[in-house]
Scaffold this active site. Structure first.
Site, PDB file in Angstrom:
ATOM      1  N   HIS A  20       2.143   3.583  -9.092  1.00 38.23           N
ATOM      2  CA  HIS A  20       1.972   2.157  -9.457  1.00 38.23           C
ATOM      3  C   HIS A  20       3.112   1.706 -10.367  1.00 38.23           C
ATOM      4  O   HIS A  20       3.600   0.589 -10.249  1.00 38.23           O
ATOM      5  CB  HIS A  20       0.626   1.941 -10.166  1.00 38.23           C
ATOM      6  CG  HIS A  20      -0.562   2.328  -9.333  1.00 38.23           C
ATOM      7  ND1 HIS A  20      -0.670   1.983  -8.002  1.00 38.23           N
ATOM      8  CD2 HIS A  20      -1.690   3.042  -9.624  1.00 38.23           C
ATOM      9  CE1 HIS A  20      -1.815   2.460  -7.521  1.00 38.23           C
ATOM     10  NE2 HIS A  20      -2.446   3.109  -8.475  1.00 38.23           N
TER      11      HIS A  20
ATOM     12  N   ASP B  11       0.821  -1.216   0.000  1.00 39.32           N
ATOM     13  CA  ASP B  11       0.000   0.000   0.000  1.00 39.32           C
ATOM     14  C   ASP B  11       0.854   1.265   0.000  1.00 39.32           C
ATOM     15  O   ASP B  11       1.966   1.265   0.537  1.00 39.32           O
ATOM     16  CB  ASP B  11      -0.923  -0.029   1.235  1.00 39.32           C
ATOM     17  CG  ASP B  11      -2.073   0.948   1.110  1.00 39.32           C
ATOM     18  OD1 ASP B  11      -2.348   1.425  -0.009  1.00 39.32           O
ATOM     19  OD2 ASP B  11      -2.703   1.236   2.143  1.00 39.32           O
TER      20      ASP B  11
ATOM     21  N   LEU C 141      10.513 -20.731  -4.333  1.00 37.13           N
ATOM     22  CA  LEU C 141       9.459 -19.866  -3.793  1.00 37.13           C
ATOM     23  C   LEU C 141       8.209 -19.900  -4.678  1.00 37.13           C
ATOM     24  O   LEU C 141       8.320 -19.898  -5.908  1.00 37.13           O
ATOM     25  CB  LEU C 141       9.992 -18.422  -3.735  1.00 37.13           C
ATOM     26  CG  LEU C 141       9.007 -17.330  -3.316  1.00 37.13           C
ATOM     27  CD1 LEU C 141       8.680 -17.432  -1.826  1.00 37.13           C
ATOM     28  CD2 LEU C 141       9.555 -15.946  -3.645  1.00 37.13           C
TER      29      LEU C 141
HETATM   30  C1  IPE Z   1      -5.451  -2.616  -0.104  1.00 34.23           C
HETATM   31  O1  IPE Z   1      -5.097  -1.294  -0.325  1.00 34.23           O
HETATM   32  C2  IPE Z   1      -5.449  -3.369  -1.379  1.00 34.23           C
HETATM   33  C3  IPE Z   1      -4.149  -3.533  -2.034  1.00 34.23           C
HETATM   34  C4  IPE Z   1      -3.000  -3.195  -1.546  1.00 34.23           C
HETATM   35  C5  IPE Z   1      -4.198  -4.162  -3.319  1.00 34.23           C
HETATM   36  P1  IPE Z   1      -6.183  -0.149  -0.449  1.00 34.23           P
HETATM   37  O2  IPE Z   1      -5.452   1.128  -0.598  1.00 34.23           O
HETATM   38  O3  IPE Z   1      -7.173  -0.484  -1.488  1.00 34.23           O
HETATM   39  O4  IPE Z   1      -6.905  -0.223   0.973  1.00 34.23           O
HETATM   40  P2  IPE Z   1      -7.868   0.799   1.709  1.00 34.23           P
HETATM   41  O5  IPE Z   1      -9.001   1.072   0.791  1.00 34.23           O
HETATM   42  O6  IPE Z   1      -7.091   2.035   2.010  1.00 34.23           O
HETATM   43  O7  IPE Z   1      -8.273   0.099   2.950  1.00 34.23           O
HETATM   44  C1  IPE Z   2      -1.558   0.319  -3.352  1.00 33.56           C
HETATM   45  O1  IPE Z   2      -1.366   1.688  -3.347  1.00 33.56           O
HETATM   46  C2  IPE Z   2      -1.856  -0.239  -4.706  1.00 33.56           C
HETATM   47  C3  IPE Z   2      -3.246  -0.696  -4.882  1.00 33.56           C
HETATM   48  C4  IPE Z   2      -4.176  -0.678  -3.973  1.00 33.56           C
HETATM   49  C5  IPE Z   2      -3.592  -1.208  -6.186  1.00 33.56           C
HETATM   50  P1  IPE Z   2      -2.578   2.705  -3.342  1.00 33.56           P
HETATM   51  O2  IPE Z   2      -2.966   2.967  -4.746  1.00 33.56           O
HETATM   52  O3  IPE Z   2      -3.668   2.244  -2.469  1.00 33.56           O
HETATM   53  O4  IPE Z   2      -1.894   3.996  -2.733  1.00 33.56           O
HETATM   54  P2  IPE Z   2      -2.490   4.978  -1.627  1.00 33.56           P
HETATM   55  O5  IPE Z   2      -2.924   4.132  -0.485  1.00 33.56           O
HETATM   56  O6  IPE Z   2      -3.627   5.703  -2.247  1.00 33.56           O
HETATM   57  O7  IPE Z   2      -1.347   5.867  -1.271  1.00 33.56           O
HETATM   58 MG    MG Z   3      -4.066   2.466  -0.503  1.00 31.92          MG
END
Ligand code: IPE
Ligand code: IPE
Ligand code: MG
Length: 247
Positions: free
Chosen positions: A36, A19, A130
């Site tokens: 990303h 995240d 792995l």
């Molecule tokens: C969780 O991250 C899902 C992934 C890392 C793929 P999100 O950014 O979607 O989670 P929330 O919505 O903040 O809980």
């Molecule tokens: C995690 O990073 C990737 C996915 C959930 C696909 P985020 O896109 O949730 O990044 P933040 O949490 O908004 O910073």
């Molecule tokens: Mg996120």
């Protein structure tokens, strides 16, 4: 830092909620998608260090059921990045004896992504090092719902009776069938929640949260998490005295 590790206490299965990509990009004044695109180094480093320390399973939360609700542009970009990175990583996986697999509602992905994923899974299927599970269009509640449907169908069709439903049978109908529950869950970016990841499997998992944003995550951060894990006492409901007096 690697020399500090207790080689006899390496988690077999590590799960990661990757995240913070969006915030990482925004801090640089860039679009979320830029975050990303810069997530791949962290994925590679995590896989490499997992191989180096002898982890057997690494489950990476890449796209949740709930992530479909993001702006369409971002969803499209994530799918493109997914397809490209799978294709790019297959040769390295072959060299390093890594098997790629997935959990989640794969059929909901764009057909091109499904094809790339399928191809990579087949190519790496005989690798014995792995195993990397990509959690794609995945959520714990989706997985449990799906398992329930499969089990009820078997009951209705008379293949099993209700008395045969137990925790093992439920686990055997999840996408993680046959895989030990993760001993360690890592979530980056400082959020203190599970976000619908591996709800069944995390029952006794050690949770580790770090402020590092996913694109900045490196080998040493994973090692730090494992060292933290190794300092913990896993009691599974028992007392410390019971744990210490192993038969
Ligand atoms: C969780 O991250 C899902 C992934 C890392 C793929 P999100 O950014 O979607 O989670 P929330 O919505 O903040 O809980
Ligand atoms: C995690 O990073 C990737 C996915 C959930 C696909 P985020 O896109 O949730 O990044 P933040 O949490 O908004 O910073
Ligand atoms: Mg996120």
């Amino acid at each position: 830092m690697k020399e500090l590790l207790d080689r006899n206490n390496i988690p077999q299965h590590i799960a990661i909620i990757m995240d913070g990509n969006g915030r990482w990009a925004q801090k640089k004044g860039a679009m979320r998608i830029f975050g990303h695109r810069n997530a791949l180094t962290a994925v590679r480093e995590s896989i490499e260090i997992a191989v180096e320390i002898g982890v057997k399973y690494l489950t990476l939360y890449a796209f949740s059921t709930e992530n479909w609700a993001r702006p369409q542009d971002e969803v499209n970009a994530l799918m493109d990045i997914l397809i490209n990175s799978i294709t790019d990583e297959v040769p390295t996986m072959m060299t390093n004896n890594i098997r790629l697999s997935s959990i989640g509602d794969i059929q909901s992905l764009p057909v091109s992504a499904q094809a790339k994923l399928q191809e990579a899974k087949e190519l790496t299927s005989h690798n014995t090092g792995l195993t990397v599970f990509l959690a794609l269009s995945y959520s714990g509640r989706w997985e449990i719902e799906n398992a329930l449907k499969k089990i009820v169908k078997k009951v209705v069709e008379g293949q099993i009776n209700i008395e045969q439903i137990n925790q093992q049978l439920i686990a055997d109908h999840l996408d993680t069938k046959g895989v030990p529950d993760p001993e360690l869950l890592i979530r980056t970016s400082g959020e203190l929640r599970i976000s619908n990841f591996l709800l069944w499997q995390l029952a006794y998992t050690e949770l580790y949260f770090t402020e590092i944003l996913w694109p900045d995550f490196r080998k040493e951060h994973l090692l730090e998490a494992v060292l933290d894990y190794q300092r913990r006492e896993r009691r599974f409901g028992k007392t410390t005295a019971q744990i210490k007096s192993k038969p």
